[in-house]
Design a protein around this motif. Sequence first.
Motif, mmCIF file in Angstrom:
data_model
loop_
_atom_site.group_PDB
_atom_site.id
_atom_site.type_symbol
_atom_site.label_atom_id
_atom_site.label_comp_id
_atom_site.label_asym_id
_atom_site.label_seq_id
_atom_site.Cartn_x
_atom_site.Cartn_y
_atom_site.Cartn_z
ATOM 1 N N PRO A 45 7.737 -3.121 -3.869
ATOM 2 C CA PRO A 45 8.667 -4.011 -3.178
ATOM 3 C C PRO A 45 8.201 -5.467 -3.118
ATOM 4 O O PRO A 45 8.950 -6.333 -2.695
ATOM 5 C CB PRO A 45 8.761 -3.405 -1.777
ATOM 6 C CG PRO A 45 7.479 -2.669 -1.592
ATOM 7 C CD PRO A 45 7.105 -2.163 -2.963
ATOM 8 N N PHE A 46 7.000 -5.740 -3.581
ATOM 9 C CA PHE A 46 6.442 -7.097 -3.552
ATOM 10 C C PHE A 46 6.575 -7.799 -4.898
ATOM 11 O O PHE A 46 6.099 -8.919 -5.071
ATOM 12 C CB PHE A 46 4.962 -7.035 -3.151
ATOM 13 C CG PHE A 46 4.744 -6.265 -1.893
ATOM 14 C CD1 PHE A 46 5.085 -6.798 -0.663
ATOM 15 C CD2 PHE A 46 4.247 -4.976 -1.931
ATOM 16 C CE1 PHE A 46 4.915 -6.077 0.505
ATOM 17 C CE2 PHE A 46 4.068 -4.244 -0.773
ATOM 18 C CZ PHE A 46 4.410 -4.793 0.452
ATOM 19 N N ASP A 67 0.840 -5.996 4.564
ATOM 20 C CA ASP A 67 2.079 -6.247 3.830
ATOM 21 C C ASP A 67 2.937 -4.981 3.763
ATOM 22 O O ASP A 67 4.147 -5.020 3.992
ATOM 23 C CB ASP A 67 1.781 -6.743 2.418
ATOM 24 C CG ASP A 67 1.019 -8.053 2.400
ATOM 25 O OD1 ASP A 67 1.229 -8.881 3.311
ATOM 26 O OD2 ASP A 67 0.206 -8.247 1.475
ATOM 27 N N TYR A 68 2.290 -3.871 3.422
ATOM 28 C CA TYR A 68 3.024 -2.596 3.363
ATOM 29 C C TYR A 68 3.567 -2.209 4.732
ATOM 30 O O TYR A 68 4.726 -1.817 4.866
ATOM 31 C CB TYR A 68 2.133 -1.464 2.837
ATOM 32 C CG TYR A 68 2.019 -1.450 1.344
ATOM 33 C CD1 TYR A 68 2.999 -0.851 0.554
ATOM 34 C CD2 TYR A 68 0.934 -2.035 0.707
ATOM 35 C CE1 TYR A 68 2.898 -0.844 -0.825
ATOM 36 C CE2 TYR A 68 0.823 -2.035 -0.674
ATOM 37 C CZ TYR A 68 1.810 -1.437 -1.432
ATOM 38 O OH TYR A 68 1.712 -1.428 -2.792
ATOM 39 N N THR A 126 3.635 8.094 7.771
ATOM 40 C CA THR A 126 3.753 7.028 6.776
ATOM 41 C C THR A 126 2.768 5.901 7.053
ATOM 42 O O THR A 126 2.037 5.464 6.159
ATOM 43 C CB THR A 126 5.201 6.489 6.757
ATOM 44 O OG1 THR A 126 6.066 7.541 6.312
ATOM 45 C CG2 THR A 126 5.342 5.286 5.859
ATOM 46 N N PHE A 127 2.743 5.421 8.287
ATOM 47 C CA PHE A 127 1.835 4.322 8.615
ATOM 48 C C PHE A 127 0.377 4.748 8.444
ATOM 49 O O PHE A 127 -0.447 3.974 7.957
ATOM 50 C CB PHE A 127 2.100 3.798 10.026
ATOM 51 C CG PHE A 127 3.434 3.100 10.154
ATOM 52 C CD1 PHE A 127 3.835 2.166 9.212
ATOM 53 C CD2 PHE A 127 4.284 3.380 11.196
ATOM 54 C CE1 PHE A 127 5.063 1.517 9.308
ATOM 55 C CE2 PHE A 127 5.517 2.740 11.313
ATOM 56 C CZ PHE A 127 5.907 1.807 10.363
ATOM 57 N N ASN A 133 -4.689 4.325 2.472
ATOM 58 C CA ASN A 133 -4.715 4.315 1.015
ATOM 59 C C ASN A 133 -4.388 3.014 0.305
ATOM 60 O O ASN A 133 -4.547 2.937 -0.901
ATOM 61 C CB ASN A 133 -3.740 5.381 0.490
ATOM 62 C CG ASN A 133 -4.265 6.769 0.700
ATOM 63 O OD1 ASN A 133 -5.352 7.084 0.270
ATOM 64 N ND2 ASN A 133 -3.490 7.581 1.389
ATOM 65 N N THR A 134 -3.922 2.021 0.980
ATOM 66 C CA THR A 134 -3.407 0.838 0.293
ATOM 67 C C THR A 134 -4.416 0.191 -0.645
ATOM 68 O O THR A 134 -4.076 -0.221 -1.739
ATOM 69 C CB THR A 134 -2.888 -0.199 1.309
ATOM 70 O OG1 THR A 134 -1.867 0.428 2.074
ATOM 71 C CG2 THR A 134 -2.310 -1.404 0.620
ATOM 72 N N SER A 135 -5.659 0.124 -0.259
ATOM 73 C CA SER A 135 -6.642 -0.547 -1.127
ATOM 74 C C SER A 135 -7.033 0.297 -2.330
ATOM 75 O O SER A 135 -7.712 -0.189 -3.227
ATOM 76 C CB SER A 135 -7.888 -0.906 -0.318
ATOM 77 O OG SER A 135 -8.484 0.275 0.189
#
Length: 152
Positions: A45-46, A67-68, A126-127, A133-135
Amino acid sequence: METVEIKELVRARYGDIATGEDAVRRYKTYGVDAVLIGRGALRNPFIFEQAEKVLKGVDPGKPRIEDYLQIMREQRELLEATYPPRMAMIHARKFLAWYSAGFPGCHEYRKKLFSITEPEVIWAETFEFFTRNTSNRDLEFMSQPFLMGGHG
């Protein structure tokens, strides 16, 4: 012809702009007025912000955890304001499943996502998933064509 060039020609044939770099490369290579970013935004989405940065010569970097989380908070708010609860969760599941692609543990997350019925529990999972995991997102996976031929 090198393998990289062949892959680029195949992707150019089908569109499949998956990264900001893809968008700018197509824009500059083909001399068009604009490029259309479609399915790539489902996974990333970015992509629009990243393409703008690349066009300006700025390193787009990787999206941060914040951001996520921010985009998901905004999307949750918009979905809940627009749809009845059941429909809001149907739409949320769809987008959250797409966003999770390429993250470690995404398969297990998606199983949970589609088996949990309470919205609060889905958003909490979800959060937690994205915070954890984002990194670790597989960026090579992110640059691959997405849903070729309209299939998942």
